[in-house]
Design a protein around this motif. Structure first.
Motif, PDB file in Angstrom:
ATOM      1  N   ARG A 197       0.821  -1.225   0.000  1.00  0.00           N
ATOM      2  CA  ARG A 197       0.000   0.000   0.000  1.00  0.00           C
ATOM      3  C   ARG A 197       0.852   1.271   0.000  1.00  0.00           C
ATOM      4  N   GLY A 198       2.184   1.122   0.217  1.00  0.00           N
ATOM      5  CA  GLY A 198       3.059   2.287   0.086  1.00  0.00           C
ATOM      6  C   GLY A 198       3.914   2.636   1.277  1.00  0.00           C
ATOM      7  N   LEU A 199       3.903   1.840   2.343  1.00  0.00           N
ATOM      8  CA  LEU A 199       4.631   2.197   3.564  1.00  0.00           C
ATOM      9  C   LEU A 199       6.103   1.815   3.469  1.00  0.00           C
ATOM     10  N   GLN A 200       6.879   2.661   2.794  1.00  0.00           N
ATOM     11  CA  GLN A 200       8.317   2.449   2.658  1.00  0.00           C
ATOM     12  C   GLN A 200       8.984   3.763   2.263  1.00  0.00           C
ATOM     13  N   GLY A 201      10.286   3.861   2.533  1.00  0.00           N
ATOM     14  CA  GLY A 201      11.055   5.044   2.179  1.00  0.00           C
ATOM     15  C   GLY A 201      12.539   4.769   2.284  1.00  0.00           C
ATOM     16  N   ALA A 202      13.350   5.687   1.825  1.00  0.00           N
ATOM     17  CA  ALA A 202      14.803   5.526   1.795  1.00  0.00           C
ATOM     18  C   ALA A 202      15.443   6.037   3.080  1.00  0.00           C
ATOM     19  N   LEU A 203      16.445   5.309   3.543  1.00  0.00           N
ATOM     20  CA  LEU A 203      17.300   5.733   4.648  1.00  0.00           C
ATOM     21  C   LEU A 203      18.730   5.754   4.121  1.00  0.00           C
ATOM     22  N   ILE A 204      19.295   6.930   3.982  1.00  0.00           N
ATOM     23  CA  ILE A 204      20.618   7.104   3.397  1.00  0.00           C
ATOM     24  C   ILE A 204      21.596   7.512   4.493  1.00  0.00           C
ATOM     25  N   VAL A 205      22.694   6.753   4.618  1.00  0.00           N
ATOM     26  CA  VAL A 205      23.741   7.061   5.580  1.00  0.00           C
ATOM     27  C   VAL A 205      24.977   7.479   4.785  1.00  0.00           C
ATOM     28  N   GLU A 206      25.317   8.749   4.882  1.00  0.00           N
ATOM     29  CA  GLU A 206      26.409   9.291   4.075  1.00  0.00           C
ATOM     30  C   GLU A 206      27.776   8.985   4.692  1.00  0.00           C
ATOM     31  N   GLU A 207      28.787   8.841   3.819  1.00  0.00           N
ATOM     32  CA  GLU A 207      30.159   8.693   4.268  1.00  0.00           C
ATOM     33  C   GLU A 207      30.616   9.992   4.929  1.00  0.00           C
ATOM     34  N   PRO A 208      31.544   9.914   5.886  1.00  0.00           N
ATOM     35  CA  PRO A 208      32.015  11.145   6.543  1.00  0.00           C
ATOM     36  C   PRO A 208      32.657  12.136   5.580  1.00  0.00           C
ATOM     37  N   GLU A 209      33.321  11.626   4.529  1.00  0.00           N
ATOM     38  CA  GLU A 209      33.953  12.486   3.551  1.00  0.00           C
ATOM     39  C   GLU A 209      33.205  12.370   2.224  1.00  0.00           C
ATOM     40  N   PRO A 210      33.101  13.455   1.456  1.00  0.00           N
ATOM     41  CA  PRO A 210      32.374  13.406   0.185  1.00  0.00           C
ATOM     42  C   PRO A 210      32.981  12.403  -0.791  1.00  0.00           C
TER      43      PRO A 210
END
Length: 461
Positions: free
Chosen positions: A139-152
């Motif tokens: 039904r749509g219950l989801q989303g993104a969880l993004i964990v970025e690296e400390p350096e670009p």
């Protein structure tokens, strides 16, 4: 645009005309409400579609933090049913894993639950409902969880791309209320007739020629296995299920992305000015553009070549020489030879199983969270789990709380991930270090399969 109902059923993708805004990376407790909403999911010729979404959108708000930061979210349940939220792929404290019936009670309508955990690993992850997930995720219950690296990372920009499918009734423009259908439970799972990227039909992005992009792909579908490829893009796989590869791997042909899996690509745009590069979906004799990258200007003078590996996430290495061996036999389903299995503490026929909505078995028993664990493990021990798919369908096996190595046929360690795809008749061994105490679910992420018997759990002391 006029679309006949026949054309609708043949279309490969459709969806929302907007992208959800990212939530801030601050560590204050923020609220997200799971609620019913009407959205323009289909083309404008159709009416709105009722979904269940985090903050009323699908995908839900993107959550983005830096490696080592805390994620603090109060999930408010404004749905008609109980729910819970699982943080897929995050090596997390057991009480925060979000599995209703195993690690927490379901959150009743009108109530809330506070999730608070550290994101230890950089990478691409996602969050989704984990109570009646075969219905609530659909039904749509989801989303993104993004964990970025400390350096670009050395890219010009990145795109988070959530691939999903919906089963829509074209007569009503509503999500088909066929959750728990016998065919889905016993065959390949709930496969939709309407494919989206970030909830959008034929998603397009404007790019520069030779621009370098990081593409974070997430398969949020209930059961669909996407066969993908690149056109007008030169790419490398740099991470799978959030975990970086030691050496980037060139994309030289089609690749599979099963339900719940993620892959990070770094791509250079090689398409000419005025044309487009594509992330393509290959299905049968047809090829569709999943995402178009429209080249509108010039960028760098030439492609940059093979990218550097992403910085690795620290983790314990399995000791295969002293590993504890466990087996998992998957049986059942349509066209299978299983005649019955243990169910509710007694041997039951396949007919009795079907009447109870169960079609699959692990090690001769209908799986669930109420029975004994598949194994009780000591903290820090290495486990080698041999999985045999003795069914007529593929299965995507997901382990909560810990990542594992796929063991290659020569005995070497392969990809490090949290969800592995086994084709029918396939046998695969995985290895992991039981370094996260608690009760951890192990199940097929074709969510209808999990609901009908393909579920187990392990206990780490």
């Amino acid at each position: 645009m006029n679309i006949s109902k026949r054309d609708f059923l043949r279309m490969s993708a459709a969806g929302l005309a907007y992208m959800p805004n990212a939530l801030s990376a601050q560590t204050d407790l923020l609220s997200v409400t799971a609620r019913v909403a009407d959205v323009q999911l289909l083309p404008d010729d159709y009416g709105k579609t009722q979904i269940w979404g985090f903050d009323g959108i699908a995908p839900g708000p993107e959550i983005r933090v830096t490696q080592g930061a805390r994620v603090k979210r109060r999930i408010i349940n404004d749905l008609p049913d109980p729910t819970s939220t699982h943080w897929h792929g995050i090596r997390i404290e057991n009480a925060m894993d979000g599995v209703a019936g195993l690690t927490q009670d379901p959150v009743r309508p009108g109530q809330s639950f506070d999730y608070d955990f550290v994101a230890p690993d950089a990478g691409t992850y996602w969050y989704h409902a984990h109570n009646r997930s075969f219905e609530q995720v659909a039904r749509g219950l989801q989303g993104a969880l993004i964990v970025e690296e400390p350096e670009p990372i050395d890219v010009d920009r990145e795109e988070v791309l959530i691939l999903d499918d919906w089963r829509i009734d074209p007569e009503t423009a509503q999500i088909a209320d066929t959750f728990g259908a016998m065919h889905d439970l016993s065959h390949a799972g709930r496969i939709g007739n309407y494919i989206t990227t970030n909830g959008t039909y034929n998603l397009a992005r404007k790019v520069k020629r030779h621009e370098r992009l990081r593409l974070r792909l997430i398969n949020a579908s209930n059961a669909r296995i996407f066969q993908l490829g690149l056109d007008g893009l030169e790419g490398w796989v740099v991470a799978m299920d959030g975990m970086p590869l030691a050496t980037p791997r060139p994309v030289e042909g089609p690749f599979l992305l099963s339900s719940a899996q993620r892959v990070d690509l770094i791509v250079d745009v090689t398409a000419e000015m005025g044309s487009a590069g594509h992330l393509v979906q290959l299905g049968g004799d047809e090829t569709f553009s999943q995402v178009a990258f429209e080249v509108t200007s010039d960028g760098a003078r030439a492609p940059r070549g093979t990218p550097r590996p992403l910085p690795p996430n620290a983790h314990a290495m399995p000791d295969l020489a002293n590993a504890r061996d466990i087996t998992l036999l998957m049986e059942g389903g349509a066209m299978g030879g299983m005649r019955g299995a243990m169910m509710g503490g007694r041997m039951s026929s396949m007919r009795d199983m079907m009447q109870a909505g169960n079609f699959w078995a692990f090690n001769g028993a209908v799986g669930g969270m109420d029975g004994p664990p598949l194994a009780e493990l000591s903290l820090g021990e290495t486990v080698r789990l041999k999985i045999t798919n003795d069914t007529s369908f593929p299965h995507a096996m997901h382990l909560h709380g810990m990542h594992f190595y796929e063991i290659e046929r020569d005995g070497s360690l392969g990809a490090f991930r949290d969800t592995t795809l086994l084709d029918r008749g396939e046998v695969r061994a995985i290895a992991f270090v039981a370094d996260n105490p608690g009760k951890w679910l192990l199940h097929c992420h074709m969510l209808s399969h999990a609901a009908s018997g393909m579920m187990a759990w392990v206990k780490v002391a």
